[in-house]
Design an enzyme around this catalytic site. Structure first.
Site, PDB file in Angstrom:
ATOM      1  N   CYS A 127       0.850  -1.197   0.000  1.00 36.65           N
ATOM      2  CA  CYS A 127       0.000   0.000   0.000  1.00 36.65           C
ATOM      3  C   CYS A 127       0.879   1.238   0.000  1.00 36.65           C
ATOM      4  CB  CYS A 127      -0.889   0.024   1.242  1.00 36.65           C
ATOM      5  SG  CYS A 127      -1.883  -1.444   1.491  1.00 36.65           S
TER       6      CYS A 127
ATOM      7  N   CYS B  14     -27.308  -7.239  14.303  1.00 37.48           N
ATOM      8  CA  CYS B  14     -28.544  -6.540  14.669  1.00 37.48           C
ATOM      9  C   CYS B  14     -29.747  -7.174  13.964  1.00 37.48           C
ATOM     10  CB  CYS B  14     -28.457  -5.068  14.266  1.00 37.48           C
ATOM     11  SG  CYS B  14     -27.964  -3.952  15.602  1.00 37.48           S
TER      12      CYS B  14
END
Lengths: 287, 109
Positions: A102, A248
């Site tokens: 990177c 959730c």
């Protein structure tokens, strides 16, 4: 009153007592300063698009107990920083056919400080809204010559996004919701307000209409994602946004969307936009 | 062989004579207990940090024996009274024979 109902009443009284003492654990007026230098915005006026829904937005940090809050105030005590450090190593490690890391392109990681604050965002080239994870994957397959990019929920990806988030800590979140991203944003809003599962709960049922209240032993936050990826004490590891969404929705007893699916990307964009004005806290500590 | 083992220390750089300073240490380590099994039912060998020592100018501050079931990334915080300038030396001993070291200088006025 029968003996049995008397007992039940007594138990209920004890329960409500313990609930109110639980409420004292969270210091909702506290301010968050990390390492004594990074000042976070943990409460601020809600963005304009939330008119009529919320007046003030709060970081999830204010809903946590004193001890959990303290862990995030110092990098030495924040267990997530160990993963961010591993992410930093990965950032400087060559991977893929081209032998690049990177850092080969992003020689100054500080230049990435607005990434966490502005993603998900529209990607003109691909004609789609991209999350940070998708951007990393794009770099890996299209620039670095990796045959297969990291999975969105892989440990490497979590470490990398924790590192990227840590660079941008304290930056004010400003996710664009107009222009080409608007359709995706509206799809995300649709999901946010749709009731799912056997329990027929929408995101809004808990995180808009009942934040600050308790759902059993859980102190409900507004479900802001400015602290992601987040280290959760319950599983002692980093947790990504989509993984949290999945948890959730699973808890509503519904079939969930897949991690990395269009639905979750749209939801991530919408939920991120609900936090416009808060600061990037990731990697944060939550329960 | 444990991977990604990195010791970290946070101690004050300056203090006044006789002051009690707080020292924090953390070493990233998986602390594999030796009680777990892998997917094939084989025991995963024990691999832990079994001893941690902190000295100040050669004098022992703490010497800790550690056992399995101590959680991953062991964190120790303790206090030490410093009378003179010197160096805290920290040493962690790994089951695999590795020794990890760190140090922190302190100036006492």
């Amino acid at each position: 009153m029968t003996h049995k109902t008397k007992l039940a009443t007594a138990a209920l009284a004890a329960l409500s007592l313990s609930v109110s003492s639980l409420a004292l654990w969270a210091d909702e007026d506290a301010d968050l300063v990390v390492n004594g230098e990074i000042e976070m915005v943990v409460r601020t006026d809600a963005p304009a698009h939330l008119d009529g829904a919320l007046s003030t937005i709060y970081s999830g940090w204010v809903f946590r107990s004193d001890e959990t809050q303290a862990m995030q105030m110092d990098d030495f005590d924040n267990p997530a920083m160990l993963f961010a450090e591993q992410g930093q190593e990965l950032f400087n490690t060559a991977m893929g056919a081209n032998g690049e890391s990177c850092a080969s392109c992003h020689s100054n990681p500080e230049d990435l400080n607005r990434v966490r604050a502005t993603y998900p965002q529209w990607d003109e080239e691909h004609g789609t809204v991209q999350t940070v994870e998708m951007q990393v994957q794009e770099c890996q397959t299209e620039s670095m010559g990796m045959a297969e990019a990291w999975g969105i929920n892989s440990q490497e990806m979590l470490n990398m996004t924790a590192y990227i988030a840590s660079i941008g800590r304290g930056q004010v979140i400003d996710v664009a919701i107009d222009g080409p991203a608007q359709d995706t944003w509206e799809a995300g809003r649709e999901i946010y307000y749709t009731r799912f599962g056997q329990l027929e709960l929408s995101c809004a049922s808990c995180h808009e209409q009942n934040y600050g209240n308790y759902i059993r032993a859980d102190h409900l936050s507004q479900g802001q994602i400015n602290g992601f990826p987040t280290y959760r004490l319950k599983n002692a590891r980093l947790n990504g946004t989509h993984n949290r969404f999945r948890g959730c929705i699973r808890d509503t007893r519904a079939e969930t969307f897949a991690i990395g699916s269009d639905e979750f990307v749209a939801l991530e964009l919408y939920v991120a936009s609900r936090g416009n004005g808060l600061t990037v806290e990731g990697p944060s500590v939550r329960n | 062989m444990a991977e990604n083992v990195t010791p970290r220390v946070r101690a004050p750089r300056e203090a006044s004579a006789g002051e009690v300073v707080s020292v924090r240490t953390l070493i990233s380590h998986p602390m594999e207990s030796g009680m777990r099994r892998d997917g094939d039912g084989n025991t995963i060998p024990r691999s832990i940090i079994n001893r941690f020592v902190c000295t100040f100018n050669g004098e022992t501050v703490v010497d800790v024996t550690m056992e399995p079931s101590i959680a991953t990334n062991p964190y120790f915080q303790f206090e030490a009274k410093v009378m003179e300038s010197g160096t805290f030396n920290f040493t962690w001993y790994d089951d695999d024979g590795s020794v990890y070291e760190d140090s922190s200088d302190i100036t006492v006025s």
